[in-house]
Design a protein around this motif. Structure first.
Motif, PDB file in Angstrom:
ATOM      1  N   ARG A  77       0.836  -1.200   0.000  1.00 13.42           N
ATOM      2  CA  ARG A  77       0.000   0.000   0.000  1.00 13.42           C
ATOM      3  C   ARG A  77       0.868   1.246   0.000  1.00 13.42           C
ATOM      4  NH1 ARG A  77      -4.524  -1.065   4.534  1.00 13.42           N
ATOM      5  NH2 ARG A  77      -6.205  -1.041   3.007  1.00 13.42           N
ATOM      6  N   ARG A  78       0.493   2.194  -0.814  1.00  9.93           N
ATOM      7  CA  ARG A  78       1.237   3.456  -0.908  1.00  9.93           C
ATOM      8  C   ARG A  78       1.277   4.146   0.454  1.00  9.93           C
ATOM      9  NH1 ARG A  78       2.703   6.845  -5.165  1.00  9.93           N
ATOM     10  NH2 ARG A  78       2.761   9.031  -4.583  1.00  9.93           N
ATOM     11  N   GLY A  79       2.457   4.642   0.823  1.00  5.46           N
ATOM     12  CA  GLY A  79       2.614   5.358   2.086  1.00  5.46           C
ATOM     13  C   GLY A  79       2.915   4.459   3.269  1.00  5.46           C
ATOM     14  N   GLU A  80       2.986   3.139   3.033  1.00  6.60           N
ATOM     15  CA  GLU A  80       3.302   2.211   4.116  1.00  6.60           C
ATOM     16  C   GLU A  80       4.693   1.631   3.932  1.00  6.60           C
ATOM     17  OE1 GLU A  80      -0.955   0.419   5.609  1.00  6.60           O
ATOM     18  OE2 GLU A  80       0.272  -0.821   4.297  1.00  6.60           O
ATOM     19  N   VAL A  81       5.295   1.281   5.057  1.00  5.33           N
ATOM     20  CA  VAL A  81       6.593   0.605   5.051  1.00  5.33           C
ATOM     21  C   VAL A  81       6.465  -0.690   5.841  1.00  5.33           C
ATOM     22  CG1 VAL A  81       7.932   2.742   4.845  1.00  5.33           C
ATOM     23  CG2 VAL A  81       7.423   1.817   7.122  1.00  5.33           C
ATOM     24  N   LEU A  82       7.400  -1.595   5.600  1.00  5.16           N
ATOM     25  CA  LEU A  82       7.478  -2.821   6.387  1.00  5.16           C
ATOM     26  C   LEU A  82       8.480  -2.596   7.505  1.00  5.16           C
ATOM     27  CD1 LEU A  82       7.633  -5.521   3.563  1.00  5.16           C
ATOM     28  CD2 LEU A  82       5.651  -4.819   4.930  1.00  5.16           C
ATOM     29  N   LEU A  83       8.115  -3.045   8.708  1.00  9.67           N
ATOM     30  CA  LEU A  83       8.991  -2.933   9.869  1.00  9.67           C
ATOM     31  C   LEU A  83       9.067  -4.284  10.555  1.00  9.67           C
ATOM     32  CD1 LEU A  83       7.479   0.366  11.247  1.00  9.67           C
ATOM     33  CD2 LEU A  83       9.725   0.126  10.205  1.00  9.67           C
ATOM     34  N   ALA A  84      10.247  -4.668  10.981  1.00 12.97           N
ATOM     35  CA  ALA A  84      10.429  -5.906  11.733  1.00 12.97           C
ATOM     36  C   ALA A  84      10.482  -5.553  13.213  1.00 12.97           C
ATOM     37  CB  ALA A  84      11.709  -6.611  11.308  1.00 12.97           C
ATOM     38  N   GLY A  85       9.610  -6.189  13.995  1.00 17.40           N
ATOM     39  CA  GLY A  85       9.547  -5.935  15.430  1.00 17.40           C
ATOM     40  C   GLY A  85       9.478  -7.223  16.209  1.00 17.40           C
ATOM     41  N   PRO A  86       9.281  -7.129  17.501  1.00 18.33           N
ATOM     42  CA  PRO A  86       9.246  -8.327  18.347  1.00 18.33           C
ATOM     43  C   PRO A  86       8.199  -9.356  17.932  1.00 18.33           C
ATOM     44  CG  PRO A  86       9.396  -6.355  19.696  1.00 18.33           C
ATOM     45  CD  PRO A  86       9.174  -5.902  18.280  1.00 18.33           C
ATOM     46  N   ALA A  87       7.093  -8.924  17.329  1.00 15.34           N
ATOM     47  CA  ALA A  87       6.045  -9.856  16.918  1.00 15.34           C
ATOM     48  C   ALA A  87       6.172 -10.288  15.462  1.00 15.34           C
ATOM     49  CB  ALA A  87       4.676  -9.227  17.152  1.00 15.34           C
ATOM     50  N   GLY A  88       7.164  -9.791  14.746  1.00 17.91           N
ATOM     51  CA  GLY A  88       7.341 -10.124  13.332  1.00 17.91           C
ATOM     52  C   GLY A  88       7.248  -8.884  12.467  1.00 17.91           C
ATOM     53  N   VAL A  89       6.964  -9.093  11.190  1.00 25.08           N
ATOM     54  CA  VAL A  89       6.907  -7.990  10.227  1.00 25.08           C
ATOM     55  C   VAL A  89       5.504  -7.406  10.213  1.00 25.08           C
ATOM     56  CG1 VAL A  89       7.122  -7.367   7.791  1.00 25.08           C
ATOM     57  CG2 VAL A  89       8.743  -8.959   8.812  1.00 25.08           C
ATOM     58  N   VAL A  90       5.443  -6.080  10.270  1.00 27.19           N
ATOM     59  CA  VAL A  90       4.173  -5.357  10.188  1.00 27.19           C
ATOM     60  C   VAL A  90       4.291  -4.275   9.121  1.00 27.19           C
ATOM     61  CG1 VAL A  90       3.514  -5.790  12.589  1.00 27.19           C
ATOM     62  CG2 VAL A  90       4.822  -3.742  12.030  1.00 27.19           C
ATOM     63  N   ALA A  91       3.176  -3.964   8.484  1.00 25.14           N
ATOM     64  CA  ALA A  91       3.110  -2.845   7.536  1.00 25.14           C
ATOM     65  C   ALA A  91       2.477  -1.674   8.280  1.00 25.14           C
ATOM     66  CB  ALA A  91       2.284  -3.220   6.318  1.00 25.14           C
ATOM     67  N   ARG A  92       3.128  -0.522   8.223  1.00 27.10           N
ATOM     68  CA  ARG A  92       2.617   0.659   8.923  1.00 27.10           C
ATOM     69  C   ARG A  92       2.702   1.882   8.022  1.00 27.10           C
ATOM     70  NH1 ARG A  92       0.640  -2.494  11.446  1.00 27.10           N
ATOM     71  NH2 ARG A  92       0.913  -3.075  13.615  1.00 27.10           N
ATOM     72  N   ARG A  93       1.653   2.699   8.092  1.00 22.53           N
ATOM     73  CA  ARG A  93       1.660   3.988   7.397  1.00 22.53           C
ATOM     74  C   ARG A  93       2.562   4.928   8.185  1.00 22.53           C
ATOM     75  NH1 ARG A  93      -0.631   6.345   3.484  1.00 22.53           N
ATOM     76  NH2 ARG A  93      -2.128   4.704   3.063  1.00 22.53           N
ATOM     77  N   VAL A  94       3.408   5.652   7.480  1.00 23.23           N
ATOM     78  CA  VAL A  94       4.275   6.628   8.143  1.00 23.23           C
ATOM     79  C   VAL A  94       4.067   7.992   7.492  1.00 23.23           C
ATOM     80  CG1 VAL A  94       6.030   4.971   8.890  1.00 23.23           C
ATOM     81  CG2 VAL A  94       6.275   6.080   6.687  1.00 23.23           C
ATOM     82  N   ASP A  95       4.212   9.004   8.294  1.00 20.90           N
ATOM     83  CA  ASP A  95       4.112  10.386   7.815  1.00 20.90           C
ATOM     84  C   ASP A  95       5.196  10.597   6.754  1.00 20.90           C
ATOM     85  OD1 ASP A  95       4.366  13.153   7.467  1.00 20.90           O
ATOM     86  OD2 ASP A  95       3.977  13.575   9.579  1.00 20.90           O
ATOM     87  N   PRO A  96       4.842  11.086   5.564  1.00 23.02           N
ATOM     88  CA  PRO A  96       5.832  11.296   4.518  1.00 23.02           C
ATOM     89  C   PRO A  96       6.983  12.202   4.946  1.00 23.02           C
ATOM     90  CG  PRO A  96       3.625  11.563   3.629  1.00 23.02           C
ATOM     91  CD  PRO A  96       3.494  11.414   5.121  1.00 23.02           C
ATOM     92  N   ALA A  97       6.770  13.053   5.939  1.00 25.29           N
ATOM     93  CA  ALA A  97       7.844  13.930   6.420  1.00 25.29           C
ATOM     94  C   ALA A  97       8.923  13.139   7.165  1.00 25.29           C
ATOM     95  CB  ALA A  97       7.271  15.006   7.324  1.00 25.29           C
ATOM     96  N   LEU A  98       8.611  11.912   7.578  1.00 24.60           N
ATOM     97  CA  LEU A  98       9.576  11.100   8.325  1.00 24.60           C
ATOM     98  C   LEU A  98      10.516  10.295   7.442  1.00 24.60           C
ATOM     99  CD1 LEU A  98       7.233   9.708  11.119  1.00 24.60           C
ATOM    100  CD2 LEU A  98       8.879  11.588  11.297  1.00 24.60           C
ATOM    101  N   VAL A  99      10.218  10.224   6.145  1.00 25.51           N
ATOM    102  CA  VAL A  99      11.032   9.413   5.233  1.00 25.51           C
ATOM    103  C   VAL A  99      11.356  10.190   3.967  1.00 25.51           C
ATOM    104  CG1 VAL A  99      10.151   7.205   6.092  1.00 25.51           C
ATOM    105  CG2 VAL A  99       8.999   8.331   4.194  1.00 25.51           C
ATOM    106  N   SER A 100      12.403   9.766   3.307  1.00 27.84           N
ATOM    107  CA  SER A 100      12.758  10.347   2.017  1.00 27.84           C
ATOM    108  C   SER A 100      13.063   9.212   1.067  1.00 27.84           C
ATOM    109  CB  SER A 100      13.969  11.271   2.161  1.00 27.84           C
ATOM    110  OG  SER A 100      15.084  10.549   2.652  1.00 27.84           O
ATOM    111  N   ALA A 101      13.024   9.494  -0.208  1.00 24.15           N
ATOM    112  CA  ALA A 101      13.301   8.466  -1.212  1.00 24.15           C
ATOM    113  C   ALA A 101      14.715   7.948  -1.039  1.00 24.15           C
ATOM    114  CB  ALA A 101      13.116   9.045  -2.603  1.00 24.15           C
ATOM    115  N   ALA A 102      14.870   6.653  -1.304  1.00 23.61           N
ATOM    116  CA  ALA A 102      16.204   6.041  -1.225  1.00 23.61           C
ATOM    117  C   ALA A 102      16.353   5.099  -2.395  1.00 23.61           C
ATOM    118  CB  ALA A 102      16.356   5.267   0.089  1.00 23.61           C
ATOM    119  N   GLY A 103      17.560   4.984  -2.885  1.00 23.64           N
ATOM    120  CA  GLY A 103      17.824   4.043  -3.971  1.00 23.64           C
ATOM    121  C   GLY A 103      17.995   2.645  -3.422  1.00 23.64           C
ATOM    122  N   ALA A 104      18.368   1.729  -4.272  1.00 24.94           N
ATOM    123  CA  ALA A 104      18.641   0.348  -3.855  1.00 24.94           C
ATOM    124  C   ALA A 104      19.909   0.328  -3.025  1.00 24.94           C
ATOM    125  CB  ALA A 104      18.785  -0.539  -5.075  1.00 24.94           C
ATOM    126  N   ARG A 105      20.092  -0.753  -2.304  1.00 25.21           N
ATOM    127  CA  ARG A 105      21.290  -0.914  -1.475  1.00 25.21           C
ATOM    128  C   ARG A 105      22.536  -0.890  -2.299  1.00 25.21           C
ATOM    129  NH1 ARG A 105      20.613  -2.685   3.931  1.00 25.21           N
ATOM    130  NH2 ARG A 105      18.527  -3.396   4.178  1.00 25.21           N
TER     131      ARG A 105
END
Length: 116
Positions: free
Chosen positions: A88-116
């Motif tokens: 889903r647009r605007g969501e990121v995957l995060l790994a936490g104690p319960a496993g992987v979750v998808a969460r919406r994050v404020d666009p001001a908190l992230v910037s575009a990044a290229g591949a590793r």
């Protein structure tokens, strides 16, 4: 040294709570008792965490692990962490104690990044 939200592969558990592990750029020993690792993640998530696409954390922030209650543990995302984008647009995957979750994050908190 592994960074937050970075995939860590456990190659071999060892005596004394240690394990031989590797990240995309280093191999070494970790203490499983003090390492803040998520449970093993599914293959489709492994590909997202290793191949992207990614956004980069523009500053430190915290995301609730359980969105239904708004209480409980939070997943800390340090500045400059690479975060795989979710379906889903605007969501990121995060790994936490319960496993992987998808969460919406404020666009001001992230910037575009290229591949590793």
């Amino acid at each position: 040294m592994a960074r937050a939200q970075e995939p860590v592969q456990i190659l071999r558990p060892w005596d004394g709570g240690l394990a031989l592990a590797r990240t995309p750029y280093v191999m070494g020993w970790i203490d499983l008792g003090s390492a803040a690792l998520s449970p093993p993640i599914a293959a489709e998530h492994v590909r997202r965490f290793t191949d992207g696409p990614f956004v980069r954390a523009a500053r430190d922030f915290d995301v609730p692990e359980d969105m239904s209650s708004g209480k409980g543990p939070e997943i800390h995302v340090p500045f400059a962490s690479l975060l795989p984008t979710a379906a889903r647009r605007g969501e990121v995957l995060l790994a936490g104690p319960a496993g992987v979750v998808a969460r919406r994050v404020d666009p001001a908190l992230v910037s575009a990044a290229g591949a590793r």
